[in-house]
Design an enzyme around this catalytic site. Structure first.
Site, PDB file in Angstrom:
ATOM      1  N   LYS A  55      -0.977   2.233   1.173  1.00 48.45           N
ATOM      2  CA  LYS A  55      -1.934   3.101   1.861  1.00 48.45           C
ATOM      3  C   LYS A  55      -3.029   3.635   0.936  1.00 48.45           C
ATOM      4  O   LYS A  55      -4.145   3.888   1.351  1.00 48.45           O
ATOM      5  CB  LYS A  55      -1.207   4.264   2.532  1.00 48.45           C
ATOM      6  CG  LYS A  55      -0.449   3.823   3.764  1.00 48.45           C
ATOM      7  CD  LYS A  55      -0.224   4.961   4.729  1.00 48.45           C
ATOM      8  CE  LYS A  55       0.358   4.449   6.027  1.00 48.45           C
ATOM      9  NZ  LYS A  55       1.749   3.967   5.888  1.00 48.45           N
ATOM     10  N   SER A  81       5.371  -3.720   1.503  1.00 48.33           N
ATOM     11  CA  SER A  81       4.363  -2.669   1.689  1.00 48.33           C
ATOM     12  C   SER A  81       4.677  -1.337   1.010  1.00 48.33           C
ATOM     13  O   SER A  81       3.772  -0.609   0.625  1.00 48.33           O
ATOM     14  CB  SER A  81       4.117  -2.437   3.184  1.00 48.33           C
ATOM     15  OG  SER A  81       5.323  -2.098   3.846  1.00 48.33           O
ATOM     16  N   GLU A 109      -5.223  12.343   9.765  1.00 43.32           N
ATOM     17  CA  GLU A 109      -4.038  12.537  10.603  1.00 43.32           C
ATOM     18  C   GLU A 109      -2.870  11.899   9.866  1.00 43.32           C
ATOM     19  O   GLU A 109      -3.061  10.996   9.074  1.00 43.32           O
ATOM     20  CB  GLU A 109      -4.224  11.862  11.962  1.00 43.32           C
ATOM     21  CG  GLU A 109      -3.878  10.358  12.011  1.00 43.32           C
ATOM     22  CD  GLU A 109      -4.747   9.457  11.131  1.00 43.32           C
ATOM     23  OE1 GLU A 109      -5.883   9.862  10.811  1.00 43.32           O
ATOM     24  OE2 GLU A 109      -4.271   8.363  10.746  1.00 43.32           O
TER      25      GLU A 109
END
Ligand SMILES: *Cc1c(COP(=O)(O)O)cnc(C)c1O
Length: 393
Positions: free
Chosen positions: A89, A377, A111
Site C-alpha cells: 500500500k 502483498s 479512508e
C-alpha cells in the site's frame, strides 16, 4: 483488445467518474494534472528515490523451492511484504503524497477499513510533515486497535464514522464529505484502484513498479521477462493491478485474480465480487459490485479485512468480463490453511489477504515447467491474533 484505461477514464464499459457535482472541481483538478505531474523529471526522481531509500525497493523476487516442490511447478514470490509498513500500500501513498505536494495541498484525508491504508497514509504524512485526517468506521476502530494506535503515534487524527454499518463504506462517505467541504487545500488519498477516474489509473501506475521489477528480475533469473502466470489477491485490486500492469497486453501471460469467498459463495457471507456482482456504481466508479435486486449494496464478508469490499476496481471488472483474467475465489478456511502452509514451508507468514492467493494451488494445477509469480502483498504480523484464534496457537 485494450486492457488499460482509455482517455475517457474507462476500462471497457467500466470506470468513469460518477460523482456529485460538488466534488467535480477536486476530481477535475486531479484528472487534468496527474499525468503531467507524474511525467515531470523532478517527480520521477523523488518517487524513485523514496521507493528505494524509504520503502526499501526493489523488493526481492524469491524462488519458493519447497512450496514449488509441493505443487510441482515453479513458484516465485514477489516480496511486497518486505516494504516499509508491511505491504504494497505504501507504493501508492508515497506517489500520492508527492502528487499532493505538486498540487500545493497542505492537508491529507484518507479512508481506511482495517487500518492498513490509514497507516500507510499517516506514515507518508509524517514523512512530509503534512496534516493527516483518517476516517474509519467506529466498528473498525474497535476491531483494529493496534492500527489506530499506529496512526495516532504517527501524528494522524482518526475520526470515527458513525453512520450506517460503521465500517469502510461509511468511512469513505465521510471522507468524500470532508473533501467537498475542503476543496482548496486538501488531497484525498484513496487506497486502491477504486473511486472516480483518474484514481484507478493513477493508483495502478504507482503500483506498476511491482511488475516493472518482476520483468527485470525474471530476466536475470530465467532469461525472459514474462512468467506463464501472475497470481494476486483482489480486494479493491491495487496489488493485483500493480503485478499485472506490464503484462496486460501480453496474452501469453495468464492473469489470475483471487477473491475472498468468505464462508462460501452461496453462503450469504462472501466478498467474491466477480461471482456475485452485477454492474453498478460504487464510490464514483461504474464497476461490478455485490447488490440486492433493487440495487442496494450488499454487506460483504471475509475473514481478511483487506478483501472485505463489495466491489472491485474497474480494471478488474473489465479483466473479468472480457475473459482476459481468470477469477478464482477461496474460502476463509482454505486461505487460513494456505497461510499456515506457506509459513511452515518457506518461513514466511503472509497477510491473510495474501493467503487467499496461495490457496489456489490446492485445486488449480500448473505444469511442472510453468513459471508462476505470486504477489506476496503483505506480511502477517497484523493478522497474528486472527491466526492465533483460528489455529489455537
Ligand atoms: C489492503 C490489502 C490488500 C487488498 O487491497 P488491494 O487494493 O486489492 O491490493 C491485499 N493485501 C494486503 C496485504 C493488504 O494490506
Amino acid at each position: 483488445m485494450n486492457y488499460n484505461v482509455n482517455e475517457k477514464g474507462y476500462y471497457g464499459e467500466f470506470g468513469g467518474a460518477y460523482i456529485p457535482e460538488m466534488l467535480y472541481p477536486n476530481v477535475e483538478e486531479l484528472r487534468i494534472n496527474y499525468l503531467r505531474i507524474m511525467q515531470l523529471p523532478s517527480f520521477k526522481k523523488d518517487f524513485d528515490s523514496l521507493l528505494k531509500e524509504y520503502v526499501g525497493r526493489p523488493t526481492p523476487l524469491y524462488l519458493a523451492e519447497r512450496f514449488s516442490a509441493k505443487y510441482n511447478t515453479k513458484i516465485y514470490l514477489k516480496r511486497e511484504d518486505l516494504c516499509h509498513t508491511g505491504a504494497h500500500k505504501v507504493n501508492n501513498t508515497v506517489g500520492q503524497i508527492l502528487m499532493a505536494k505538486h498540487l500545493k495541498k497542505t492537508r491529507i484525508i484518507a479512508e481506511t477499513g482495517a487500518g492498513q491504508h490509514g497507516v500507510a497514509t499517516a506514515t507518508v504524512c509524517a514523512l512530509m510533515g503534512i496534516e493527516c485526517v483518517v476516517y474509519m468506521g467506529e466498528v473498525d476502530i474497535k476491531r483494529q486497535a493496534p492500527n489506530v494506535a499506529r496512526m495516532k503515534m504517527l501524528g494522524a487524527t482518526v475520526v470515527p464514522a458513525t453512520s450506517g454499518s460503521k465500517t469502510l463504506k461509511d468511512a469513505t462517505n465521510e471522507a468524500i464529505r470532508d473533501w467537498i467541504n475542503n476543496p482548496i487545500n486538501t488531497h484525498y488519498i484513496i487506497g486502491s484502484v477504486v473511486g472516480p477516474h483518474p484514481y484507478p489509473d493513477m493508483v495502478a501506475r504507482f503500483q506498476s513498479v511491482i511488475s516493472a521489477e518482476i520483468k527485470q528480475q525474471l530476466l536475470e533469473k530465467e532469461q525472459k521477462e514474462s512468467p506463464d502466470f501472475v497470481v494476486a489477491c483482489v480486494g479493491g485490486g491495487s496489488n493485483a493491478a500493480g503485478a499485472y500492469y506490464h503484462y496486460l497486453e501480453d496474452e501469453n501471460v495468464g492473469i489470475i485474480a483471487v477473491e475472498a469467498a468468505g464462508k462460501g459463495i452461496q453462503s450469504g457471507e462472501s466478498a467474491a465480487t466477480s461471482a456475485l456482482g452485477k454492474t453498478g456504481v460504487i464510490h464514483g466508479s461504474k464497476t461490478l459490485l455485490m447488490q440486492t435486486k433493487d440495487g442496494q449494496i450488499t454487506e460483504p464478508y471475509s475473514i481478511s479485512a483487506g478483501l472485505d469490499y463489495p466491489g472491485v476496481g474497474p480494471m478488474h471488472a473489465h479483466l473479468f468480463t472480457s475473459g482476459r483474467g481468470e477469477f478464482l475465489s477461496v474460502t476463509d478456511a482454505d486461505a487460513m490453511e494456505a497461510g499456515l502452509k506457506l509459513s511452515q514451508l518457506e518461513g514466511i507468514i503472509p497477510a491473510i489477504e495474501t493467503s487467499h492467493a496461495f490457496a489456489i494451488f490446492e485445486t488449480r494445477k500448473f505444469k511442472p515447467d510453468d513459471i508462476v509469480v505470486v504477489n506476496l502483498s503483505g506480511r502477517g504480523d497484523k493478522d497474528l491474533q486472527t491466526y492465533i484464534e483460528y489455529f489455537n496457537l
